[in-house]
Design an enzyme around this catalytic site. Structure first.
Site, PDB file in Angstrom:
ATOM      1  N   ASP A  90       0.926  -1.291   0.055  1.00 50.90           N
ATOM      2  CA  ASP A  90      -0.111  -0.346  -0.104  1.00 50.90           C
ATOM      3  C   ASP A  90       1.156   1.680  -0.153  1.00 50.90           C
ATOM      4  O   ASP A  90       1.243   1.447   0.783  1.00 50.90           O
ATOM      5  CB  ASP A  90      -0.943   0.547   1.376  1.00 50.90           C
ATOM      6  CG  ASP A  90      -2.019   1.351   1.074  1.00 50.90           C
ATOM      7  OD1 ASP A  90      -2.987   0.911   0.845  1.00 50.90           O
ATOM      8  OD2 ASP A  90      -1.610   2.400   1.755  1.00 50.90           O
ATOM      9  N   TYR A 109       3.179   9.193   0.544  1.00 55.95           N
ATOM     10  CA  TYR A 109       4.212   8.779   1.344  1.00 55.95           C
ATOM     11  C   TYR A 109       5.743   8.582   0.086  1.00 55.95           C
ATOM     12  O   TYR A 109       6.704   8.920   1.215  1.00 55.95           O
ATOM     13  CB  TYR A 109       4.051   7.934   0.777  1.00 55.95           C
ATOM     14  CG  TYR A 109       2.743   7.043   2.211  1.00 55.95           C
ATOM     15  CD1 TYR A 109       2.048   7.404   2.568  1.00 55.95           C
ATOM     16  CD2 TYR A 109       2.181   5.465   1.531  1.00 55.95           C
ATOM     17  CE1 TYR A 109       0.645   8.158   3.023  1.00 55.95           C
ATOM     18  CE2 TYR A 109       0.693   5.100   1.731  1.00 55.95           C
ATOM     19  CZ  TYR A 109       0.098   6.425   2.683  1.00 55.95           C
ATOM     20  OH  TYR A 109      -0.808   6.254   3.298  1.00 55.95           O
ATOM     21  N   LYS A 120      -2.242   5.675  -4.615  1.00 55.44           N
ATOM     22  CA  LYS A 120      -3.127   6.628  -4.715  1.00 55.44           C
ATOM     23  C   LYS A 120      -2.749   7.399  -5.639  1.00 55.44           C
ATOM     24  O   LYS A 120      -3.086   8.669  -5.673  1.00 55.44           O
ATOM     25  CB  LYS A 120      -3.152   7.686  -3.380  1.00 55.44           C
ATOM     26  CG  LYS A 120      -3.979   6.199  -2.559  1.00 55.44           C
ATOM     27  CD  LYS A 120      -3.621   7.177  -0.938  1.00 55.44           C
ATOM     28  CE  LYS A 120      -3.862   6.063  -0.165  1.00 55.44           C
ATOM     29  NZ  LYS A 120      -2.305   4.912   0.763  1.00 55.44           N
ATOM     30  N   HIS A 134      -7.383   9.574  -1.927  1.00 49.03           N
ATOM     31  CA  HIS A 134      -6.418   9.436  -0.484  1.00 49.03           C
ATOM     32  C   HIS A 134      -7.640  10.525  -0.032  1.00 49.03           C
ATOM     33  O   HIS A 134      -7.465  10.441   1.936  1.00 49.03           O
ATOM     34  CB  HIS A 134      -5.488  10.007  -0.827  1.00 49.03           C
ATOM     35  CG  HIS A 134      -3.941   9.879   0.623  1.00 49.03           C
ATOM     36  ND1 HIS A 134      -2.908   9.625   0.078  1.00 49.03           N
ATOM     37  CD2 HIS A 134      -4.449   9.636   1.570  1.00 49.03           C
ATOM     38  CE1 HIS A 134      -2.222   9.086   1.276  1.00 49.03           C
ATOM     39  NE2 HIS A 134      -3.443   9.399   2.272  1.00 49.03           N
TER      40      HIS A 134
END
Length: 262
Positions: free
Chosen positions: A7, A12, A40, A57
């Protein structure tokens, strides 16, 4: 360690690295269909032909700028008045094009879920939200289960020792007497108990760790079972202990989701 669900997200800042790791793993013999990749953001950075799951998101639309997530001089993120349904309809076209297998949302409350389910052409497969024993999201889970939508829990062990846990006075979940007692009874760690509780609620968990021993420990959940009394005791720990409020970003935006109980 045997994990097959990855994920990630643009936020990130690790998609290129994950893409490289996947490329190396595929070259070593693992097949693409043996990995479930959720993101995302982009196929390009990941170096993939399709995503298994593509998530929106957040229900608030952020503006783009020269810097990633630009903020004004008051510390508020620049946002746009783009309705999340406009984004959702664009995501549906990605399914039609075969670029993603399934689409879903993240950080959506019940009212926002209802709007997507009512007005969307494709039903969200998943709603990914913060959830742990201090934030059970019981209403949302009941709602999504009735609608056939899977809940994925991020922060499933409530970020022990984090700045957020201290700032919002959530406390250390892994030191909670109820969790510790149950973990001692089963000969498991408090983290394993928290993760197992989610799995027995049919919630997907995505724990994060940079410690190899804990990464391994987080996967060792299938040789014990929590009793009904264990589950009930953990359920009662709920205290709306949210860590991720996105409070510096967009609390005044009409689509900020946390004005509603989860």
């Amino acid at each position: 360690m045997g994990y097959r669900h990855i994920d990630t997200a643009e936020y990130y800042r690790n998609e290129k690295e994950i893409g490289q790791a996947l490329h190396e793993t595929f070259a070593a013999g693992l097949k693409r269909e043996e990995v479930f990749v959720t993101s995302k953001r982009s196929l390009t950075d990941l170096g993939l032909d399709y995503l298994d799951l593509y998530l929106m998101h957040f229900p608030v639309a952020y503006a783009r700028g020269d810097n990633f997530l630009p903020f004004d001089d008051k510390g508020q993120a620049f946002t746009l008045d783009i309705h999340f349904m406009e984004t959702w309809k664009a995501m549906e076209k990605l399914v039609d094009a075969g670029l993603v297998k399934a689409i879903g949302v993240s950080n959506f409350n019940i009212s926002q879920m209802e709007e997507v389910l009512t007005n969307g052409r494709i039903k969200p497969a998943v709603n990914q939200v913060e959830s742990h024993p201090y934030l059970g999201c019981h209403r949302l889970l009941e709602y999504c289960t009735a609608k056939g939508v899977v809940i994925t829990a991020y922060c499933p062990i409530a970020r022990p020792g984090s700045q957020e846990a201290e700032e919002y006075k959530v406390g250390s979940l892994l030191e909670d007497p109820v969790i510790v007692e149950i973990s001692n009874k089963h000969g498991k760690t408090p983290a394993q108990v928290c993760l197992k509780w989610q799995i027995q609620r049919n919630v997907v968990v995505i724990p994060k760790s940079s410690t190899p021993a804990r990464i391994k420990e987080n996967s060792q959940l299938f040789d014990f079972e929590l009793s009904e009394d264990d589950m009930s005791a953990i359920n009662k720990l709920d205290k709306n202990g949210r860590l991720c409020w996105f409070s510096l970003a967009c609390t005044t935006h009409q689509h900020w989701p946390f004005d509603e109980e989860f």
